[in-house]
Design a protein around this motif. Structure first.
Motif, PDB file in Angstrom:
ATOM      1  N   GLU A   1      61.085 -27.032  59.589  1.00 48.67           N
ATOM      2  CA  GLU A   1      62.106 -27.942  58.636  1.00 48.67           C
ATOM      3  C   GLU A   1      61.257 -28.782  58.648  1.00 48.67           C
ATOM      4  N   LEU A   2      60.237 -29.656  59.012  1.00 52.18           N
ATOM      5  CA  LEU A   2      59.775 -30.861  58.474  1.00 52.18           C
ATOM      6  C   LEU A   2      59.319 -29.522  57.044  1.00 52.18           C
ATOM      7  N   VAL A   3      57.914 -29.271  57.145  1.00 56.50           N
ATOM      8  CA  VAL A   3      57.255 -28.669  56.104  1.00 56.50           C
ATOM      9  C   VAL A   3      58.159 -28.374  54.570  1.00 56.50           C
ATOM     10  N   GLU A   4      59.207 -27.436  55.373  1.00 55.08           N
ATOM     11  CA  GLU A   4      60.683 -27.093  54.189  1.00 55.08           C
ATOM     12  C   GLU A   4      62.048 -28.344  54.092  1.00 55.08           C
ATOM     13  N   ASN A   5      61.720 -29.394  54.163  1.00 52.74           N
ATOM     14  CA  ASN A   5      61.920 -30.540  54.214  1.00 52.74           C
ATOM     15  C   ASN A   5      61.125 -31.166  53.013  1.00 52.74           C
ATOM     16  N   VAL A   6      60.068 -31.169  53.100  1.00 49.34           N
ATOM     17  CA  VAL A   6      58.978 -31.774  52.267  1.00 49.34           C
ATOM     18  C   VAL A   6      58.386 -31.486  50.633  1.00 49.34           C
TER      19      VAL A   6
ATOM     20  N   GLY B   1      54.548 -25.072  60.940  1.00 54.28           N
ATOM     21  CA  GLY B   1      55.133 -24.888  60.213  1.00 54.28           C
ATOM     22  C   GLY B   1      54.923 -23.958  58.830  1.00 54.28           C
ATOM     23  N   VAL B   2      53.933 -23.734  58.238  1.00 56.17           N
ATOM     24  CA  VAL B   2      53.951 -23.186  57.597  1.00 56.17           C
ATOM     25  C   VAL B   2      53.739 -21.067  58.010  1.00 56.17           C
ATOM     26  N   GLU B   3      54.621 -20.498  57.059  1.00 54.60           N
ATOM     27  CA  GLU B   3      54.017 -18.741  57.656  1.00 54.60           C
ATOM     28  C   GLU B   3      53.987 -18.456  56.748  1.00 54.60           C
ATOM     29  N   ILE B   4      52.479 -17.445  57.092  1.00 49.94           N
ATOM     30  CA  ILE B   4      52.232 -16.192  56.299  1.00 49.94           C
ATOM     31  C   ILE B   4      53.360 -15.689  55.198  1.00 49.94           C
ATOM     32  N   GLY B   5      53.234 -15.544  53.709  1.00 55.75           N
ATOM     33  CA  GLY B   5      53.823 -15.244  52.981  1.00 55.75           C
ATOM     34  C   GLY B   5      55.085 -16.326  52.317  1.00 55.75           C
ATOM     35  N   ASP B   6      54.631 -17.257  52.565  1.00 57.24           N
ATOM     36  CA  ASP B   6      55.062 -18.522  52.030  1.00 57.24           C
ATOM     37  C   ASP B   6      54.284 -19.042  50.214  1.00 57.24           C
ATOM     38  N   ILE B   7      55.183 -18.931  49.465  1.00 58.33           N
ATOM     39  CA  ILE B   7      54.765 -18.786  48.023  1.00 58.33           C
ATOM     40  C   ILE B   7      55.176 -20.862  47.887  1.00 58.33           C
ATOM     41  N   PHE B   8      53.920 -21.390  46.918  1.00 61.39           N
ATOM     42  CA  PHE B   8      54.122 -22.172  45.842  1.00 61.39           C
ATOM     43  C   PHE B   8      53.638 -22.206  44.922  1.00 61.39           C
TER      44      PHE B   8
ATOM     45  N   ASP C   1      48.426 -16.069  52.537  1.00 63.83           N
ATOM     46  CA  ASP C   1      47.834 -14.861  52.396  1.00 63.83           C
ATOM     47  C   ASP C   1      47.745 -14.825  54.314  1.00 63.83           C
ATOM     48  N   GLY C   2      47.641 -15.766  55.041  1.00 60.79           N
ATOM     49  CA  GLY C   2      46.730 -15.595  56.172  1.00 60.79           C
ATOM     50  C   GLY C   2      45.728 -16.158  56.807  1.00 60.79           C
ATOM     51  N   LEU C   3      45.205 -15.657  58.394  1.00 62.35           N
ATOM     52  CA  LEU C   3      43.881 -16.385  58.431  1.00 62.35           C
ATOM     53  C   LEU C   3      42.692 -14.944  57.930  1.00 62.35           C
ATOM     54  N   TYR C   4      41.514 -15.037  57.546  1.00 60.37           N
ATOM     55  CA  TYR C   4      40.524 -14.753  56.999  1.00 60.37           C
ATOM     56  C   TYR C   4      39.113 -14.835  58.495  1.00 60.37           C
TER      57      TYR C   4
END
Length: 662
Positions: A147-152, A206-213, A321-324
Motif C-alpha cells: 500500500e505504501l509503495v503504491e501511495n508513493v 511492497g514491490v512485486e515482480i512485473g511492476d513497471i516504472f 524481473d525478480g531475483l537472479y
C-alpha cells in the motif's frame, strides 16, 4: 627544528614576503578575516548591489551591459537552488547497512565527486513552502509495504504531471531540458515521501515482480534501486566489509542481449566514450567489484529490465524481473575495442513471469493470426484504427452476445446543457499558457493534458476543443477524440465473464477509451434499461469510493487546499451499451480498480455533448485486466422493500473487496 613551531607563532625577523598572518588551522569552522590594517575592510552587500565605490559584482551575479535588474529566478515557484540528483543517493556503505542503521551521509558529503554530470534541466526546482508532513513514519521509510509503495508512486506521478503542466507554459532558456520527473523526484526525496530506504539483499517489501516504472526516480523512491543514474547498486556487506551487489538496471546502454528470457548477459560499468573522453578499459572497482564479489558470495540480485515504450518510442519502460544469481564472469573486447567485464545472471526458478511475458507478447504481435485461443482478430470490424482481438483461452465459448460496435456515445435527443459552447480561435494548435484561448479559459486557465496527452488532474468537467474549432485534429486538447492508442483485447476471464486488457504497458493518466453506447433517460435506466434487465449501463450519478489522485499543492509551493477531490458529476448521465457500444462495455468491476472515469464535454453538430472518458489510475503492466468501480446506487434507485435489488457477488479478489457490486 627542535621543538618545532607552537600554534600560531609569527616568525621573528621575517621580511614582508615571508610574513605569516596569524595562521589558523584549516579546519577552523569560524571564518577568519584580516585586520583593517592588513587589507581591505570586509564588506557585505546583496548579490545584485548596490555596491560601494571600488567594488563590483562578481560572476554569476554580474549583469550584461544594459541590464537594469536581475533575472526573476522565482518565476512560477521555481527555485534555482536545486540539489543534484546524486545528493539523494543512499550512500551508506558501512557494515551497519544490512541492519538498518539510520546514519546516512548528507548531501554535501566529501565522498561525492566535485565534478558531476548534471542534467541541465535539473537546475530548475520546485520547492514546497513551509513545514510539510509526508505522512510516512521513519520506520515506514525504512521498511515499506504494498500500500505504501503504491501511495508513493501515485504521489510522485501526480507531482510530475503538475510540473509538466507548469513546464509546458514556460519558455525555458535554450539548452535547458524539461525534466519534470527529476524535479518531482528531488522534491519527494527532500520531503521524505519515499519508502524502503534501508538497503537490503533480495526482495523489497511492497514491490512485486512485473511492476513497471516509467522513470528511474521511481525505482529510487520505492527502494528497488537507489542509484538514480548508475546501473549497479551495491553496499558494504557483513563479511569483512566487502562490497555486495544488490540490483542492476539493464537499460540497453551496453550489449546485454541473451536469447533465453531467464538469462541476462550484463556488461560492467565504466569505460564508455563521452563528449570529453574516449572509450577505455573497464576497471574492477565499485559496481564491477561488487558483482565479482557477489559471484563468489552467491547472493540474490534484483534485476530491472529497461525496454522501449511501444507508445512513446523516445522513452523507456522499466520492468522488475525478480531475483537472479550470477553464474560466471569474464572479460572480452567490446564494440569500442576496449576490454569490458561480462556477467552471466540466471533467474531463480519459481518466480512469476515478467520479462518473459513481454517477450511472448512481442511474438503475439508478430503473428496474431496464429495465436492460441484467438476467435476474432478484430472485434471492431475496422471501426477502430487499431484492431481489438477477441480471445478465449479458458473454455469453448465462441464470443459475447451480439452487439453493434460503435466508438462513441449516441444521443437519442439533444443534451440539455447550460454551459457555453464558445469555440476557440487558435489557428494551429492550442498552446498551454495562451490566455486568449477560450477552451483553456473554460478549463480554469490550465491546459488539462500534458504535451504527451496525459491527464494532469481529475476535475468535475473537462472541456476539449470541438470539431468546429479551427485548431485542427492534432491539437493536444482533443485527447478523448483521437483513435485508440493501445493494443486492447477482449478475453474470457475465469468466473467473471469477458474482460478487457492491453498488450501494451499503460502510463498513469493515459486515456484508454470512452464509454460508448446510447444515452438513455434516467428513469429508464433505473427500470433496467430498454427491453428488460441491462447489465451494460454506466451511471454517472452513483456513489463511488473516494480516492486521492491529484497533486499535493504544498509540493509545488502552493497553499494547502482542503477542497474535496471526489466530484459529483454536474450532469447525470446514463449510457446503455447493451445493443451498441465499444470495448468499454467489457470492463469488469473491481473494488480496487486501475481505471477511473472523467466527464468530458465538447461540441458536436453545434451542440454540447457530454462524454465519459476512462483514464489509467496508475501504471498498468501489459496483460493486466482493466477494471473500474461500478459504484453503488443511491437509496432512490433501490426498491424500498428489497435492499439487495440488483446486487451481485463481487469476484474482484482484492484485499478491500466489499463482497458485492451493482
Amino acid at each position: 627544528m627542535e621543538g618545532g613551531l607552537s600554534g600560531n607563532t609569527v616568525l621573528p625577523n621575517s621580511n614582508d614576503k615571508l610574513k605569516v598572518l596569524n595562521v589558523k588551522p584549516l579546519r577552523m569552522l569560524v571564518p577568519q578575516f584580516p585586520d583593517s590594517s592588513e587589507g581591505h575592510p570586509f564588506v557585505c552587500v546583496p548579490p545584485n548591489g548596490p555596491f560601494p565605490a571600488g567594488f563590483s559584482p562578481f560572476f554569476p551575479f554580474s549583469l550584461p551591459s544594459g541590464s537594469e535588474s536581475a533575472p526573476d529566478l522565482s518565476r512560477n515557484g521555481i527555485n534555482s537552488n536545486a540539489m543534484p540528483i546524486r545528493s539523494f543517493r543512499t550512500e551508506n556503505l558501512s557494515p551497519m547497512d544490512t541492519h538498518g542503521s539510520h546514519q546516512r551521509k548528507s548531501a554535501g558529503s566529501s565522498s561525492v565527486k566535485k565534478k558531476k554530470r548534471m542534467d541541465r534541466g535539473s537546475k530548475l526546482s520546485f520547492a514546497a513552502t513551509g513545514k510539510y508532513d509526508p505522512g510516512i513514519s521513519l520506520s515506514d521509510r525504512d521498511d515499506g509495504n504494498r500500500e505504501l509503495v503504491e501511495n508513493v508512486l501515485l504521489r510522485f506521478d501526480a507531482l510530475r504531471r503538475k510540473l509538466s503542466q507548469i513546464e509546458d507554459t514556460m519558455e525555458l532558456p535554450s539548452g535547458v531540458i524539461k525534466r519534470a520527473d527529476l524535479k518531482a523526484g528531488n522534491t519527494m526525496m527532500s520531503k521524505g515521501v519515499r519508502t524502503n530506504m534501508k538497503k537490503r539483499i533480495g526482495a523489497v517489501p511492497g514491490v512485486e515482480i512485473g511492476d513497471i516504472f516509467f522513470f528511474r526516480f521511481e525505482l529510487c523512491l520505492v527502494g528497488l534501486h537507489s542509484q538514480s543514474m548508475a546501473g549497479i547498486d551495491y553496499m558494504k556487506g557483513d563479511l569483512e566489509g566487502e562490497l555486495v551487489a544488490l540490483s542492476i538496471v539493464s537499460s540497453g546502454g551496453y550489449d546485454n542481449d541473451a536469447e533465453d528470457p531467464d538469462i541476462l548477459i550484463y556488461s560492467g560499468q565504466g569505460g564508455s566514450a563521452g563528449r570529453d573522453k574516449e572509450a577505455s578499459d573497464q576497471k574492477l572497482e565499485r559496481g564491477n567489484l561488487a558483482l565479482e564479489k557477489s559471484l563468489h558470495r552467491g547472493n540474490e540480485i534484483r534485476v530491472i529490465r529497461g525496454l522501449k515504450d511501444t507508445i512513446n518510442q523516445s522513452s523507456k519502460v522499466y520492468v522488475y524481473d525478480g531475483l537472479y544469481k550470477i553464474q560466471e564472469s569474464w572479460m572480452e573486447k567490446g564494440k569500442s575495442g576496449c576490454n569490458m567485464f561480462k556477467y552471466k545472471l540466471a533467474r531463480i526458478p519459481g518466480q512469476t513471469g515478467a520479462f518473459s511475458t513481454w517477450k511472448s507478447i512481442q511474438r503475439r504481435k508478430e503473428g496474431v493470426s496464429s495465436r492460441v485461443g484467438l476467435i476474432l482478430s478484430d472485434l471492431t470490424s475496422g471501426a477502430e484504427s487499431i484492431p481489438v482481438s477477441l480471445v478465449n483461452e479458458v473454455d469453448d465459448d465462441n464470443g459475447p452476445v451480439y452487439f453493434t460496435y460503435f466508438p462513441t456515445v449516441k444521443y437519442l435527443k439533444s443534451f440539455d446543457s447550460v454551459q457555453s459552447t464558445l469555440r476557440c480561435d487558435c489557428s494551429e494548435t492550442c498552446q498551454p499558457g495562451n490566455a486568449n484561448c477560450s477552451c483553456i479559459q473554460k478549463n480554469g486557465g490550465d491546459f488539462p493534458y500534458t504535451t504527451n496527452g496525459v491527464l494532469v488532474c481529475r476535475k468535475p468537467l473537462i472541456y476539449e476543443c470541438s470539431p468546429s474549432c479551427p485548431c485542427g485534429r492534432n491539437c493536444k486538447n482533443r485527447v478523448s477524440q483521437t483513435a485508440l492508442k493501445f493494443h486492447l483485447e477482449v478475453f474470457k476471464t475465469r468466473g467473471r465473464g469477458w474482460g478487457l486488457r492491453s498488450r501494451d504497458p499503460i502510463r498513469a493518466g493515459s486515456f484508454i477509451c470512452e464509454y460508448a453506447g446510447e444515452v438513455i433517460d434516467n428513469k429508464v435506466s433505473q427500470a433496467g434499461g430498454y427491453g428488460g434487465i441491462d447489465d451494460y449501463i454506466f451511471y454517472s450519478n452513483r456513489r463511488y469510493e473516494s480516492f486521492k489522485w491529484n497533486y499535493e499543492p504544498e509540493l509545488v509551493g502552493e497553499e494547502s487546499s482542503d477542497a474535496p477531490e471526489d466530484f459529483d458529476s454536474p450532469y447525470p448521465l446514463s449510457i446503455s451499451a447493451k445493443n451498441i457500444g465499444n470495448v468499454a462495455r467489457f470492463m469488469n468491476h473491481s473494488c480496487t480498480p486501475n481505471i477511473f472515469w472523467q466527464p468530458i464535454m465538447y461540441e458536436h453538430n453545434n451542440e454540447a455533448c457530454l462524454h465519459i472518458g476512462f483514464f489509467a489510475k496508475k501504471h498498468i503492466p501489459p496483460m493486466t485486466e482493466l477494471t473500474y468501480d461500478y459504484g453503488t446506487p443511491h437509496s432512490n434507485e433501490t426498491e424500498s422493500n428489497n435492499n439487495t435489488y440488483g446486487r451481485k457477488k463481487c469476484l474482484c479478489g482484492s484485499q478491500k473487496c466489499r463482497g458485492y457490486f451493482y
